[in-house]
Design a protein around this motif. Structure first.
Motif, PDB file in Angstrom:
ATOM      1  N   GLY A  35       0.840  -1.186   0.000  1.00  0.00           N
ATOM      2  CA  GLY A  35       0.000   0.000   0.000  1.00  0.00           C
ATOM      3  C   GLY A  35       0.876   1.236   0.000  1.00  0.00           C
ATOM      4  N   ASP A  36       0.290   2.405  -0.294  1.00  0.00           N
ATOM      5  CA  ASP A  36       1.033   3.657  -0.363  1.00  0.00           C
ATOM      6  C   ASP A  36       2.161   3.493  -1.382  1.00  0.00           C
ATOM      7  OD1 ASP A  36       1.215   6.391   1.294  1.00  0.00           O
ATOM      8  OD2 ASP A  36       3.245   5.712   0.920  1.00  0.00           O
ATOM      9  N   TRP A  37       3.432   3.892  -1.062  1.00  0.00           N
ATOM     10  CA  TRP A  37       4.512   3.641  -2.017  1.00  0.00           C
ATOM     11  C   TRP A  37       4.659   2.152  -2.292  1.00  0.00           C
ATOM     12  CZ3 TRP A  37       5.065   7.452  -4.821  1.00  0.00           C
ATOM     13  CH2 TRP A  37       5.366   8.751  -4.385  1.00  0.00           C
ATOM     14  N   GLY A  38       4.273   1.321  -1.334  1.00  0.00           N
ATOM     15  CA  GLY A  38       4.291  -0.120  -1.563  1.00  0.00           C
ATOM     16  C   GLY A  38       3.355  -0.541  -2.680  1.00  0.00           C
ATOM     17  N   TYR A  39       2.309   0.249  -2.933  1.00  0.00           N
ATOM     18  CA  TYR A  39       1.448  -0.002  -4.091  1.00  0.00           C
ATOM     19  C   TYR A  39       2.251   0.147  -5.373  1.00  0.00           C
ATOM     20  CZ  TYR A  39      -1.666   1.464  -7.907  1.00  0.00           C
ATOM     21  OH  TYR A  39      -2.274   1.616  -9.134  1.00  0.00           O
ATOM     22  N   VAL A  40       3.046   1.210  -5.457  1.00  0.00           N
ATOM     23  CA  VAL A  40       3.847   1.444  -6.659  1.00  0.00           C
ATOM     24  C   VAL A  40       4.875   0.335  -6.834  1.00  0.00           C
ATOM     25  CG1 VAL A  40       5.364   3.066  -7.851  1.00  0.00           C
ATOM     26  CG2 VAL A  40       3.493   3.935  -6.434  1.00  0.00           C
ATOM     27  N   VAL A  41       5.551  -0.039  -5.738  1.00  0.00           N
ATOM     28  CA  VAL A  41       6.529  -1.126  -5.814  1.00  0.00           C
ATOM     29  C   VAL A  41       5.848  -2.422  -6.244  1.00  0.00           C
ATOM     30  CG1 VAL A  41       8.153  -2.525  -4.480  1.00  0.00           C
ATOM     31  CG2 VAL A  41       8.032  -0.061  -4.095  1.00  0.00           C
ATOM     32  N   THR A  42       4.690  -2.705  -5.669  1.00  0.00           N
ATOM     33  CA  THR A  42       3.970  -3.944  -5.989  1.00  0.00           C
ATOM     34  C   THR A  42       3.536  -3.974  -7.452  1.00  0.00           C
ATOM     35  OG1 THR A  42       3.241  -4.213  -3.702  1.00  0.00           O
ATOM     36  CG2 THR A  42       1.948  -5.342  -5.392  1.00  0.00           C
ATOM     37  N   ARG A  43       3.041  -2.841  -7.967  1.00  0.00           N
ATOM     38  CA  ARG A  43       2.655  -2.796  -9.376  1.00  0.00           C
ATOM     39  C   ARG A  43       3.857  -3.062 -10.284  1.00  0.00           C
ATOM     40  NH1 ARG A  43      -1.753   0.015 -11.449  1.00  0.00           N
ATOM     41  NH2 ARG A  43      -1.155  -1.217 -13.276  1.00  0.00           N
ATOM     42  N   HIS A  44       5.020  -2.543  -9.902  1.00  0.00           N
ATOM     43  CA  HIS A  44       6.224  -2.793 -10.709  1.00  0.00           C
ATOM     44  C   HIS A  44       6.730  -4.219 -10.532  1.00  0.00           C
ATOM     45  CE1 HIS A  44       7.127   1.025 -12.664  1.00  0.00           C
ATOM     46  NE2 HIS A  44       6.688   1.635 -11.579  1.00  0.00           N
ATOM     47  N   LEU A  45       6.605  -4.782  -9.328  1.00  0.00           N
ATOM     48  CA  LEU A  45       6.963  -6.186  -9.145  1.00  0.00           C
ATOM     49  C   LEU A  45       6.112  -7.088 -10.034  1.00  0.00           C
ATOM     50  CD1 LEU A  45       7.464  -6.445  -5.278  1.00  0.00           C
ATOM     51  CD2 LEU A  45       9.181  -6.935  -7.020  1.00  0.00           C
ATOM     52  N   ALA A  46       4.849  -6.709 -10.217  1.00  0.00           N
ATOM     53  CA  ALA A  46       3.943  -7.524 -11.037  1.00  0.00           C
ATOM     54  C   ALA A  46       4.380  -7.587 -12.494  1.00  0.00           C
ATOM     55  CB  ALA A  46       2.518  -6.982 -10.937  1.00  0.00           C
ATOM     56  N   LEU A  47       5.279  -6.712 -12.905  1.00  0.00           N
ATOM     57  CA  LEU A  47       5.778  -6.735 -14.280  1.00  0.00           C
ATOM     58  C   LEU A  47       6.805  -7.839 -14.492  1.00  0.00           C
ATOM     59  CD1 LEU A  47       6.239  -2.877 -14.831  1.00  0.00           C
ATOM     60  CD2 LEU A  47       4.218  -4.282 -15.300  1.00  0.00           C
ATOM     61  N   TYR A  48       7.330  -8.409 -13.387  1.00  0.00           N
ATOM     62  CA  TYR A  48       8.317  -9.477 -13.484  1.00  0.00           C
ATOM     63  C   TYR A  48       7.624 -10.840 -13.533  1.00  0.00           C
ATOM     64  CZ  TYR A  48      11.888  -6.001 -12.430  1.00  0.00           C
ATOM     65  OH  TYR A  48      12.720  -4.907 -12.475  1.00  0.00           O
ATOM     66  N   SER A  49       8.244 -11.770 -14.230  1.00  0.00           N
ATOM     67  CA  SER A  49       7.626 -13.094 -14.411  1.00  0.00           C
ATOM     68  C   SER A  49       7.510 -13.850 -13.094  1.00  0.00           C
ATOM     69  CB  SER A  49       8.430 -13.913 -15.421  1.00  0.00           C
ATOM     70  OG  SER A  49       9.771 -14.101 -14.967  1.00  0.00           O
ATOM     71  N   GLY A  50       8.410 -13.583 -12.131  1.00  0.00           N
ATOM     72  CA  GLY A  50       8.356 -14.303 -10.867  1.00  0.00           C
ATOM     73  C   GLY A  50       7.146 -13.968 -10.023  1.00  0.00           C
ATOM     74  N   CYS A  51       6.627 -12.755 -10.163  1.00  0.00           N
ATOM     75  CA  CYS A  51       5.430 -12.352  -9.407  1.00  0.00           C
ATOM     76  C   CYS A  51       4.209 -12.904 -10.123  1.00  0.00           C
ATOM     77  CB  CYS A  51       5.359 -10.835  -9.299  1.00  0.00           C
ATOM     78  SG  CYS A  51       3.935 -10.243  -8.357  1.00  0.00           S
ATOM     79  N   LYS A  52       3.577 -13.897  -9.533  1.00  0.00           N
ATOM     80  CA  LYS A  52       2.459 -14.587 -10.193  1.00  0.00           C
ATOM     81  C   LYS A  52       1.114 -13.917  -9.933  1.00  0.00           C
ATOM     82  CE  LYS A  52       5.387 -17.575 -11.690  1.00  0.00           C
ATOM     83  NZ  LYS A  52       5.834 -17.487 -13.110  1.00  0.00           N
ATOM     84  N   ILE A  53       0.916 -13.402  -8.741  1.00  0.00           N
ATOM     85  CA  ILE A  53      -0.310 -12.692  -8.385  1.00  0.00           C
ATOM     86  C   ILE A  53       0.075 -11.523  -7.475  1.00  0.00           C
ATOM     87  CG2 ILE A  53      -1.766 -14.741  -8.606  1.00  0.00           C
ATOM     88  CD1 ILE A  53      -1.807 -14.985  -5.578  1.00  0.00           C
ATOM     89  N   TYR A  54      -0.778 -10.503  -7.427  1.00  0.00           N
ATOM     90  CA  TYR A  54      -0.436  -9.350  -6.603  1.00  0.00           C
ATOM     91  C   TYR A  54      -1.700  -8.719  -6.032  1.00  0.00           C
ATOM     92  CZ  TYR A  54      -1.377  -6.490 -10.837  1.00  0.00           C
ATOM     93  OH  TYR A  54      -1.955  -5.895 -11.944  1.00  0.00           O
TER      94      TYR A  54
END
Length: 439
Positions: free
Chosen positions: A198-217
């Motif tokens: 959440g907060d800046w963690g929302y931005v980090v999480t959205r960018h993590l979702a661009l990587y193949s290793g992140c399967k769900i977010y």
């Protein structure tokens, strides 16, 4: 995937006696105004002086209200003894340090006993810290709940807590996401993982979702991407036509929960975003001024916790109302978070995402080419009534996300992992149960 037993250099939260003695001296030397900036200022002009004075006194004595499980023998023995107790609480799950791309990365790791537990990375925001996850760690690692259990990884963003500062100018949260993906895949050897923030963690999480290793977010924050038809109304509202947006939304059949979320966003823009303008333009000026004063840090952060949390939380509940005792927005937890900023000397560097990454929030809402790799991955959102700015459900597809779970709650605010840890934990578990790849 089993996370390695020793993924990096072991680290314990253990602040030196010298630093704690200095904190104690600074608190003893505190000189605050004796009267409000104007009579009956309350919270309208910023931090409430009465609340600030109470917290400073509790901090100095080492006896914050709302303490969880604090032995009676520690009450009132000073900030040093109190903090040693806090360190024991923090160290119940191990901490580690590793270096990625030359950046020191601190993370806490709460392991489940389930060998098939899902690796989950939790990214915090501002004015939070890794401590935001404290109340969900034990819940998410449990194996006696329906659905999956988790290995929970909680890193400190660069420039926060015990992580090192960003290594250069122009370091953005997308760079932090790259580090965190490497933390999960290379350091923790988890080629498949889930992300939450959440907060800046929302931005980090959205960018993590661009990587193949992140399967769900999953996130508990989704900044509104306002539809074209609503933008003229927002302009009129900001120009002084108070109430035109909620009235129009009611005619368009939005419900009260959604209207309230948009109203809070408008209030944030008009009366609550001054800090954003400072931190996104001249972060060093205010950062250096706060750096050496624990009470200044508390005053600066306290207003955000009050404004962005559910007003029924123990720290801010009116005397005539009943506090929600399931909430972790307590005096003690606010002081723990503040003490972390002061003792780690990171208040100034914590402002850097505002200077470097503001455009990241906008690009995640508008640049569908950027977010294309995650557009079809399962995405879940937990919505809380006192979020600082919230998207109605029908606006979420404008963020180019595949909404597979949307949960609304009657209680909670921007710091969901603290404000309503049970609801957020249950949502994360349900989302993973339904959408984590089975193979």
């Amino acid at each position: 995937m089993t996370i390695p037993a020793n993924p990096a250099t072991a680290f314990k939260v253990a602040v030196s006696d010298e630093a704690l003695d200095r904190l104690a001296r600074r608190l003893e030397d505190t000189h605050l105004p004796t009267e409000d900036i104007v009579p009956d200022a309350g919270w309208e002009y910023g931090t409430n002086l009465t609340k600030l004075r109470q917290l400073v006194d509790d901090w100095r004595r080492g006896d914050p209200e709302g303490g969880e499980g604090k032995p009676t023998s520690l009450k009132g023995n000073g900030v040093k003894d109190w903090w040693k107790h806090v360190e024991g609480r923090m160290n119940r799950h191990p901490h580690f340090l590793t270096t990625i791309e030359g950046v020191k990365v601190h993370f806490q790791l709460a392991r489940s006993k389930d060998p098939n537990a899902i690796p989950l990375i939790f990214s915090h925001g501002w004015p939070g810290s890794f401590f935001e996850a404290d109340l969900i760690l034990d819940e998410l690692t449990r194996t006696d709940r329906p659905g999956p259990s988790f290995h929970v990884v909680v890193p400190s963003l660069p420039g926060y807590g015990f992580s090192g500062p960003p290594p250069r100018k122009g370091w953005q949260l997308k760079d932090t996401a790259r580090l965190f993906n490497s933390l999960m895949v290379d350091v923790l050897q988890s080629p498949a993982y889930m992300a939450q923030g959440g907060d800046w963690g929302y931005v980090v999480t959205r960018h993590l979702a661009l990587y193949s290793g992140c399967k769900i977010y999953h996130t508990n924050f989704a900044p509104p991407n306002i539809p074209p038809y609503a933008k003229p109304l927002v302009t009129l509202e900001k120009a002084g036509w108070k109430g035109i947006v909620p009235k129009a939304m009611s005619y368009l059949f939005y419900d009260q929960f959604e209207i309230h979320g948009v109203q809070r966003g408008l209030e944030y823009l008009t009366t609550g975003s001054g800090y954003f303008e400072i931190q996104s333009t001249k972060p060093a000026t205010v950062g250096y001024g706060l750096h050496d004063s624990p009470v200044a840090v508390l005053s600066y952060l306290l207003e955000k916790f009050q404004l962005w949390s559910d007003p029924r939380s123990p720290a801010f509940c009116k005397p005539t109302d009943k506090a929600n005792n399931l909430s972790g927005i307590t005096d003690e937890n606010i002081l723990i978070n503040t003490t972390l900023y002061y003792l780690s000397s990171t208040i100034h560097t914590s402002f850097l995402p505002y200077y470097e990454s503001t455009d990241s929030v906008l690009s995640l809402g508008k640049d569908h080419k950027l977010t294309a790799p995650s557009a079809h991955k399962p995405y879940g959102l937990s919505a809380f009534p006192y979020e600082l700015a919230a998207s109605p459900r029908s606006w979420l597809p404008r963020l180019n996300v595949n909404v597979c779970q949307y949960k609304r709650h009657d209680y909670g605010g921007h710091f969901a992992a603290l404000d309503n840890p049970q609801a957020l934990s249950a949502d994360v578990r349900e989302f993973a149960a339904n959408h984590w790849p089975s193979s």
